[in-house]
Design a protein around this motif. Sequence first.
Motif, short mmCIF file in Angstrom:
data_model
loop_
_atom_site.label_atom_id
_atom_site.label_comp_id
_atom_site.label_asym_id
_atom_site.label_seq_id
_atom_site.Cartn_x
_atom_site.Cartn_y
_atom_site.Cartn_z
N THR A 1 -48.57 -26.34 27.95
CA THR A 1 -48.85 -25.36 28.39
C THR A 1 -47.82 -23.94 27.45
OG1 THR A 1 -48.82 -24.12 30.43
CG2 THR A 1 -46.54 -25.78 30.03
N LEU A 2 -46.89 -24.43 26.26
CA LEU A 2 -46.07 -24.19 25.25
C LEU A 2 -47.18 -22.55 24.66
CD1 LEU A 2 -43.13 -26.03 24.79
CD2 LEU A 2 -43.28 -23.88 26.69
N PRO B 1 -49.19 -19.83 24.61
CA PRO B 1 -49.99 -19.26 25.88
C PRO B 1 -51.24 -18.64 25.21
CG PRO B 1 -47.69 -18.55 25.14
CD PRO B 1 -47.92 -20.11 24.33
N PHE C 1 -54.38 -20.02 27.65
CA PHE C 1 -54.06 -19.44 28.88
C PHE C 1 -54.47 -17.38 29.32
CE2 PHE C 1 -50.21 -19.50 29.50
CZ PHE C 1 -49.41 -20.33 28.84
N ASN C 2 -53.95 -17.67 28.43
CA ASN C 2 -53.38 -15.98 28.57
C ASN C 2 -54.62 -14.63 28.74
OD1 ASN C 2 -51.56 -13.81 28.50
ND2 ASN C 2 -51.65 -13.13 26.52
N ILE D 1 -57.68 -12.73 32.13
CA ILE D 1 -57.48 -12.82 32.66
C ILE D 1 -59.01 -14.07 33.91
CG2 ILE D 1 -58.18 -11.19 34.64
CD1 ILE D 1 -56.80 -9.08 33.27
N LYS E 1 -61.71 -15.94 36.71
CA LYS E 1 -61.11 -15.70 38.15
C LYS E 1 -61.52 -16.93 38.78
CE LYS E 1 -59.81 -10.88 38.12
NZ LYS E 1 -60.56 -9.51 38.99
N PRO F 1 -56.75 -14.45 39.01
CA PRO F 1 -56.83 -14.98 37.13
C PRO F 1 -57.00 -15.51 36.32
CG PRO F 1 -55.78 -12.12 37.74
CD PRO F 1 -55.09 -13.49 38.86
N PHE G 1 -54.90 -17.06 34.09
CA PHE G 1 -53.29 -17.02 33.78
C PHE G 1 -53.05 -17.56 34.95
CE2 PHE G 1 -50.13 -16.50 31.11
CZ PHE G 1 -48.60 -15.98 31.76
N TYR G 2 -53.48 -17.46 36.39
CA TYR G 2 -52.45 -17.79 36.98
C TYR G 2 -52.64 -19.49 37.68
CZ TYR G 2 -49.73 -12.97 36.29
OH TYR G 2 -49.89 -11.90 36.04
N GLN H 1 -52.17 -22.14 34.90
CA GLN H 1 -50.67 -22.25 35.17
C GLN H 1 -50.46 -23.22 36.69
OE1 GLN H 1 -47.87 -20.65 32.42
NE2 GLN H 1 -49.24 -18.79 32.58
N LEU H 2 -51.36 -22.69 37.33
CA LEU H 2 -50.84 -23.59 38.99
C LEU H 2 -51.86 -25.21 38.71
CD1 LEU H 2 -50.87 -21.44 41.49
CD2 LEU H 2 -49.29 -22.68 41.08
N TRP I 1 -51.97 -26.91 35.98
CA TRP I 1 -51.04 -27.40 35.04
C TRP I 1 -50.54 -28.44 35.41
CZ3 TRP I 1 -53.82 -28.24 30.72
CH2 TRP I 1 -52.98 -28.31 29.31
N PHE J 1 -43.89 -15.55 35.29
CA PHE J 1 -44.10 -16.44 35.48
C PHE J 1 -43.95 -17.51 34.97
CE2 PHE J 1 -47.25 -17.83 38.73
CZ PHE J 1 -48.73 -18.76 38.52
N MET K 1 -43.45 -21.29 35.64
CA MET K 1 -44.15 -22.58 35.96
C MET K 1 -44.34 -23.32 34.98
SD MET K 1 -45.88 -22.35 38.11
CE MET K 1 -47.25 -23.29 38.40
N PHE L 1 -45.54 -26.28 41.84
CA PHE L 1 -46.47 -25.81 42.23
C PHE L 1 -46.28 -25.16 43.85
CE2 PHE L 1 -51.04 -26.26 43.10
CZ PHE L 1 -51.60 -25.31 43.71
#
Lengths: 87, 553
Positions: free
Chosen positions: A28-29, A31, A34-35, A37, A40, A45, A47-48, A51-52, A54, B83, B86, B296
């Motif tokens: 996840t480091l 970018p 996953f950088n 949009i 969805k 998007p 990106f968000y 990472q959630l 993950w 973010f 995260m 989370f």
Amino acid sequence: MASPSSSNRPTGLRWNAWNLLLLVPLLTLYPPLFNRIEPKLFGIPFFYWAQLAWVFVGVTCVVIVYRMTRDDRAGNRRGSTESERDA
Amino acid sequence: MTSGLQWTELAIFTALFLLVTVLGFVAARWKAGHTLDHLDEWGLGGRKFGAWITWFLLGGDLYTAYTFVAVPALIFGAGAMGFFAMPYAVIAYPIVLLPALRLWSVSRMHGFVTSADYVRGRFGSPTLALAIAITGLVATMPYIALQLVGLEAVLRTMGLNGSGILGHLPLLVAFVILALYTYQSGLRAPALIAFVKDVLIYIVIFAAVFYLPSKLGGWEAIFGDAAEALSQTNPATGKPSGSLVLAEPSQLQYATLALGSALALFLYPHALTAIFAARGRKVIKRNMAALPAYSFLLGLLALLGFVALSAGIEPITNAATGRPDSNTVVPVLFGQEFPSWFAGIAFAAIGIGALVPAAVMSIAAANLWTRNVYKEYLKRDATPAQEAKQAKLASLVVKFGAVAFILFIDPQFSIDLQLIGGVLILQTLPAVALSLYTRWFHRIGLIAGWAVGIFWGIAMLYSIPNPATGKEHFGGSALALDQLSIFGWRPFAGEETMVYPGFVALVANLLIAVIVTLIVRAMKVPAGQDVTTGSDYHADEGDEDLRAIAAKH
């Protein structure tokens, strides 16, 4: 049976190949992975929500390492007191 | 929302606050040992917290009120960059799992209460231990002050927005009460209160994340509005304030900030205190697997920053400083969009969310002071009871010092200090974490590396301006590679890519530690004495030869 003490504890570093799984969450480091949009999810998007999501990858890796590296010492005590030690 | 007193919210907030106050005082008798006059009991809760207690304690301790207001505020102001919390909160646990186990074991075997205790035992160097202790103290103090900032953001949103010193009165009351029950109960107080805090936080954030988007038109619309708001040009910088995804120069900053923060997290004294308080290795393993649930939650909370943008939230102007406080973005969002009774619960969650980390941080700082300054240099023959007394007093001093910071100095100063603190604590990684695996580094090499990391880290942060707020120094955590200069040599001149200075300082720290170690070993300078043995690092609960808790040493 005798409880573990310094006489029968390991002394050096113990390595288990399963520990390498702990490196997977570090992806996840990077970018560029996953950088973006699209695509969805529920309007959120990539990106968000990626990472959630993950978080679960991280948890899975740690749980697998925890399970697969449970050692004999825990096994020796398991019969007598493990259930008492929970929580 | 009007700026008058929000009575419903205040009533519910006060009721919940009274509940945790009672718990704080009652905690002294919970899982009691034979005495509270020993650092093992007061400062580490008796070293017998099980998996669930530790989960609530660490969750409440690591995910602070400041985190809850500042992360969405960062998203509100800059978009995707905010973010970073995260990946940070996800990778911290796999990274820390194995070293934390070793550190717990060796500390349990030798009765170490702080990381500096461990370093003292491992390297036999009081100087290195003092360096670690001072770093820990300096990094922790502003963090306590920032919990007050988080608590105040909530109080001011409820209408307690007075000016001058009197404007801080509610905060003072809250903190005096916190100081009293922490004095009496030690670590057991925040451990018990954490149950309330964490339950409230989970309820509030999950409710917010389902209720608010449905009220505001769905996530698609929210992100659309947010993208538009972020792309407006900021008059102070001439550039958009942020974006939904990372711009090219920000990607390295995102990764290094996340990695640096993750490496630093468990080097902080308050995190280690909760680790040392655990009953056994299994407690730590289970928590490394289960704590990401809070991560989370943090991610969902971060998304509320976008919801605030979409809902057109305006931060409240802090009447004591005269400036808009971006940390009020989430409290204002809750106040505006939730029914009053639920907003009261939400404010209580954040407010109580300041008490738990403030308590643990002050205990951790007190432990450091007592063991690694007071006992080491001021009163070598201190008994355990004297140590405990000293720690209790120290925790009071630390808390009131934090209050003084907020009262008399611009809160922005505390924010700057905490930013610096993050870079500082990261420099203890070689001495505290790498040493768990190897004693190859020489104590003098470690001291040299630490010093270089500290000074260069501060220098780099000093050089970062913030055009948006008009600050010339300590303007943020992103250094343009172009600005990276080693005694005047600019290896990356012209590069716009940004990087986290803490990470750069750590690399320099390690390089210097290696070089100086090689030199010092060649000169045959003796390494200090190591009181630990290999098997110490594998000790676990139930082992025959463990040290007694609250032993009269």
